[in-house]
Structures are given as structure tokens and as C-alpha cells.
Design a protein around this motif. Structure first.
Motif, short mmCIF file in Angstrom:
data_model
loop_
_atom_site.label_atom_id
_atom_site.label_comp_id
_atom_site.label_asym_id
_atom_site.label_seq_id
_atom_site.Cartn_x
_atom_site.Cartn_y
_atom_site.Cartn_z
N THR A 5 40.60 23.69 15.04
CA THR A 5 39.28 23.62 15.64
C THR A 5 39.38 23.25 17.12
OG1 THR A 5 39.06 21.32 14.95
CG2 THR A 5 38.15 23.00 13.48
N HIS A 6 40.61 23.04 17.58
CA HIS A 6 40.85 22.68 18.98
C HIS A 6 40.87 23.95 19.83
CE1 HIS A 6 41.81 18.50 18.10
NE2 HIS A 6 42.38 18.96 17.02
N PRO A 7 40.45 23.84 21.10
CA PRO A 7 40.54 25.01 21.98
C PRO A 7 42.00 25.38 22.20
CG PRO A 7 39.94 23.05 23.24
CD PRO A 7 39.94 22.67 21.79
N LEU A 8 42.27 26.66 22.27
CA LEU A 8 43.63 27.13 22.48
C LEU A 8 43.82 27.46 23.96
CD1 LEU A 8 43.99 29.45 19.36
CD2 LEU A 8 44.87 27.14 19.67
N ASN A 9 44.72 26.76 24.59
CA ASN A 9 45.06 27.00 25.99
C ASN A 9 46.44 27.63 26.04
OD1 ASN A 9 42.67 25.76 27.07
ND2 ASN A 9 43.55 23.80 26.50
N PHE A 10 46.46 28.96 26.06
CA PHE A 10 47.72 29.68 26.00
C PHE A 10 48.44 29.65 27.35
CE2 PHE A 10 45.64 31.45 22.30
CZ PHE A 10 46.69 31.58 21.41
N ARG A 11 49.77 29.65 27.28
CA ARG A 11 50.64 29.75 28.45
C ARG A 11 51.78 30.69 28.09
NH1 ARG A 11 52.14 25.71 25.41
NH2 ARG A 11 54.34 25.19 25.14
N LYS A 12 52.38 31.30 29.09
CA LYS A 12 53.51 32.18 28.85
C LYS A 12 54.68 31.36 28.33
CE LYS A 12 56.55 35.44 31.15
NZ LYS A 12 56.86 36.10 32.41
N SER A 13 55.28 31.82 27.27
CA SER A 13 56.42 31.12 26.69
C SER A 13 57.60 31.14 27.65
CB SER A 13 56.83 31.79 25.38
OG SER A 13 58.06 31.27 24.92
N CYS A 22 55.99 39.88 26.69
CA CYS A 22 55.85 38.42 26.68
C CYS A 22 55.03 37.94 25.50
CB CYS A 22 55.16 37.95 27.96
SG CYS A 22 56.05 38.42 29.45
N VAL A 23 55.29 36.71 25.14
CA VAL A 23 54.44 36.02 24.18
C VAL A 23 53.87 34.80 24.86
CG1 VAL A 23 55.70 36.82 22.15
CG2 VAL A 23 56.36 34.69 23.21
N GLU A 24 52.71 34.39 24.38
CA GLU A 24 52.04 33.20 24.88
C GLU A 24 51.95 32.19 23.75
OE1 GLU A 24 49.15 35.13 28.26
OE2 GLU A 24 48.36 34.93 26.23
N VAL A 25 52.01 30.92 24.11
CA VAL A 25 52.01 29.84 23.14
C VAL A 25 50.90 28.85 23.51
CG1 VAL A 25 53.37 27.97 22.14
CG2 VAL A 25 54.50 30.07 22.85
N ALA A 26 50.23 28.32 22.50
CA ALA A 26 49.24 27.26 22.69
C ALA A 26 49.57 26.16 21.67
CB ALA A 26 47.83 27.77 22.47
N SER A 32 51.24 25.18 16.40
CA SER A 32 51.43 26.00 17.60
C SER A 32 50.89 27.39 17.28
CB SER A 32 52.91 26.09 17.96
OG SER A 32 53.39 24.84 18.40
N ALA A 33 50.20 27.98 18.25
CA ALA A 33 49.67 29.33 18.09
C ALA A 33 50.42 30.26 19.03
CB ALA A 33 48.18 29.36 18.40
N ILE A 34 50.70 31.48 18.56
CA ILE A 34 51.47 32.45 19.31
C ILE A 34 50.69 33.75 19.35
CG2 ILE A 34 53.60 33.82 19.33
CD1 ILE A 34 53.38 30.33 17.91
N ARG A 35 50.69 34.42 20.54
CA ARG A 35 50.04 35.73 20.62
C ARG A 35 50.83 36.62 21.58
NH1 ARG A 35 44.55 34.45 24.14
NH2 ARG A 35 45.61 34.06 26.12
N ASP A 36 50.59 37.91 21.48
CA ASP A 36 51.22 38.91 22.33
C ASP A 36 50.42 39.00 23.63
OD1 ASP A 36 52.13 41.23 23.58
OD2 ASP A 36 52.06 42.44 21.77
N THR A 37 51.09 38.82 24.76
CA THR A 37 50.42 38.85 26.05
C THR A 37 49.69 40.17 26.28
OG1 THR A 37 52.04 37.35 27.00
CG2 THR A 37 50.78 38.65 28.56
N GLN A 38 50.30 41.27 25.88
CA GLN A 38 49.71 42.58 26.15
C GLN A 38 48.61 42.96 25.16
OE1 GLN A 38 53.05 45.25 26.39
NE2 GLN A 38 53.64 44.49 28.41
N GLY A 43 44.36 38.74 18.44
CA GLY A 43 44.38 37.42 17.82
C GLY A 43 45.73 36.73 17.98
N HIS A 44 45.95 35.73 17.16
CA HIS A 44 47.17 34.92 17.24
C HIS A 44 47.63 34.52 15.86
CE1 HIS A 44 43.90 31.96 17.09
NE2 HIS A 44 44.77 31.22 16.43
N LEU A 45 48.86 34.05 15.80
CA LEU A 45 49.41 33.47 14.58
C LEU A 45 49.59 31.98 14.82
CD1 LEU A 45 52.22 36.08 13.80
CD2 LEU A 45 49.97 35.89 12.71
#
Length: 61
Positions: A5-13, A22-26, A32-38, A43-45
Motif C-alpha cells: 500500500t506504500h507508494p512505489l518510487n522506482f529507480r534504475k537498478s 533496463c529494469v527499475e526497482v522500488a 521490492s518491486a521490479i519493472r521493465d523500464t521500456q 506493471g511490476h512484480l
């Protein structure tokens, strides 16, 4: 997969370096949440922190 329920602040891994694929991590408490930059809109895992740490440990061996 943990829900957050927390906001996800993604950054480049840091493991992406200067690669174009690239992948991004929050980080959130306990996960930890992971998503594809492109493909951010897909969504994210989310993984429990212990599983994400084990994955990163395996990568750096």
C-alpha cells in the motif's frame, strides 16, 4: 507475491549499468518491486525482501 500500500518510487537498478534493456526497482517495507523500464505500463512484480536479497546474492557470486 506481497501486496503493498506504500507508494512505489522506482529507480534504475544498478545492475542495469548503461544497458538499454533496463529494469527499475522500488523498495517498500518488506518487499521490492521490479519493472521493465521500456514497458512501465505493464506493471511490476513484487518480491519479499528475503527473496530479492537471495536473488541478488546469487547474481554476484
Amino acid at each position: 507475491m506481497p501486496e503493498t500500500t506504500h507508494p512505489l518510487n522506482f529507480r534504475k537498478s544498478s545492475y542495469s549499468a548503461n544497458a538499454s534493456d533496463c529494469v527499475e526497482v522500488a523498495d517498500t517495507p518488506g518487499a521490492s518491486a521490479i519493472r521493465d523500464t521500456q514497458n512501465r505500463g505493464d506493471g511490476h512484480l513484487a518480491f519479499p525482501t528475503s527473496e530479492w536479497t537471495a536473488f541478488l546474492t546469487t547474481l554476484t557470486r
